[in-house]
Design a protein around this motif. Structure first.
Motif, PDB file in Angstrom:
ATOM      1  N   ASP A  74       0.819  -1.213   0.000  1.00 34.71           N
ATOM      2  CA  ASP A  74       0.000   0.000   0.000  1.00 34.71           C
ATOM      3  C   ASP A  74       0.852   1.263   0.000  1.00 34.71           C
ATOM      4  O   ASP A  74       0.350   2.349   0.275  1.00 34.71           O
ATOM      5  N   TRP A  75       2.116   1.138  -0.294  1.00 30.96           N
ATOM      6  CA  TRP A  75       3.047   2.266  -0.304  1.00 30.96           C
ATOM      7  C   TRP A  75       3.581   2.459  -1.719  1.00 30.96           C
ATOM      8  O   TRP A  75       3.715   1.514  -2.477  1.00 30.96           O
ATOM      9  N   THR A  76       3.929   3.696  -2.069  1.00 35.75           N
ATOM     10  CA  THR A  76       4.624   3.927  -3.334  1.00 35.75           C
ATOM     11  C   THR A  76       6.113   3.695  -3.099  1.00 35.75           C
ATOM     12  O   THR A  76       6.587   3.705  -1.962  1.00 35.75           O
TER      13      THR A  76
ATOM     14  N   ASP B  92       7.521   6.392  -1.070  1.00 39.56           N
ATOM     15  CA  ASP B  92       7.309   6.242   0.369  1.00 39.56           C
ATOM     16  C   ASP B  92       8.366   5.329   0.983  1.00 39.56           C
ATOM     17  O   ASP B  92       8.912   5.608   2.046  1.00 39.56           O
ATOM     18  N   TRP B  93       8.641   4.209   0.296  1.00 45.43           N
ATOM     19  CA  TRP B  93       9.656   3.276   0.786  1.00 45.43           C
ATOM     20  C   TRP B  93      11.021   3.968   0.834  1.00 45.43           C
ATOM     21  O   TRP B  93      11.752   3.858   1.810  1.00 45.43           O
TER      22      TRP B  93
ATOM     23  N   ARG C 298      12.282   6.373   3.568  1.00 42.71           N
ATOM     24  CA  ARG C 298      12.747   5.801   4.834  1.00 42.71           C
ATOM     25  C   ARG C 298      14.239   5.484   4.826  1.00 42.71           C
ATOM     26  O   ARG C 298      14.763   4.957   5.793  1.00 42.71           O
TER      27      ARG C 298
ATOM     28  N   THR D 204       7.575  -8.276  -0.264  1.00 46.92           N
ATOM     29  CA  THR D 204       6.683  -7.184  -0.628  1.00 46.92           C
ATOM     30  C   THR D 204       6.088  -7.485  -1.989  1.00 46.92           C
ATOM     31  O   THR D 204       6.766  -7.980  -2.880  1.00 46.92           O
TER      32      THR D 204
END
Length: 114
Positions: free
Chosen positions: A86-88, A91-92, A95, A108
């Motif tokens: 559910d992340w682009t 987004d990953w 981090r 994933t």
């Protein structure tokens, strides 16, 4: 005109193995990529391929599934808007710790594959 090129890396040097001339200026289609991989598998076994490195244009459910069916592991640079779980990808990547250039994401789902 563009060229779809498949090379092998031997002792740190990329050696062109097969290529396909594309009759347009855009990227390759999945069918052309699969045909090139089939040709490559006439020269070597899927088990001999440690990893297939691909740029961000080489994504898509059918392409990734086709590689998985052949048993070819892939390492691909993803576009920032690629959805992973559910992340682009952006987004990953946000981090990342300072000084790191990328990250390895295990377990994933990307385009239906873990």
């Amino acid at each position: 005109m563009n060229v779809l090129l498949l090379a092998v890396i031997w002792r740190g040097v990329a050696i062109p193995l097969l290529y396909e001339l594309l009759p347009h200026g855009g990227g390759s289609h999945t069918e052309i990529r699969h045909t090139l991989m089939d040709d490559a598998l006439c020269l070597l076994r899927a088990a001999d391929i440690r990893v297939l490195y691909a740029d961000r244009e080489f994504v898509g459910y059918d392409w990734i599934q086709g590689l998985a069916r052949r048993g070819i592991p892939i390492c691909v640079r993803l576009r920032s808007d690629t959805l992973m779980d559910d992340w682009t990808a952006k987004d990953w990547l946000s981090r990342l710790q300072t000084g790191h250039a990328g990250l390895l994401v295990d377990d994933t789902v990307v385009y239906g594959n873990r």
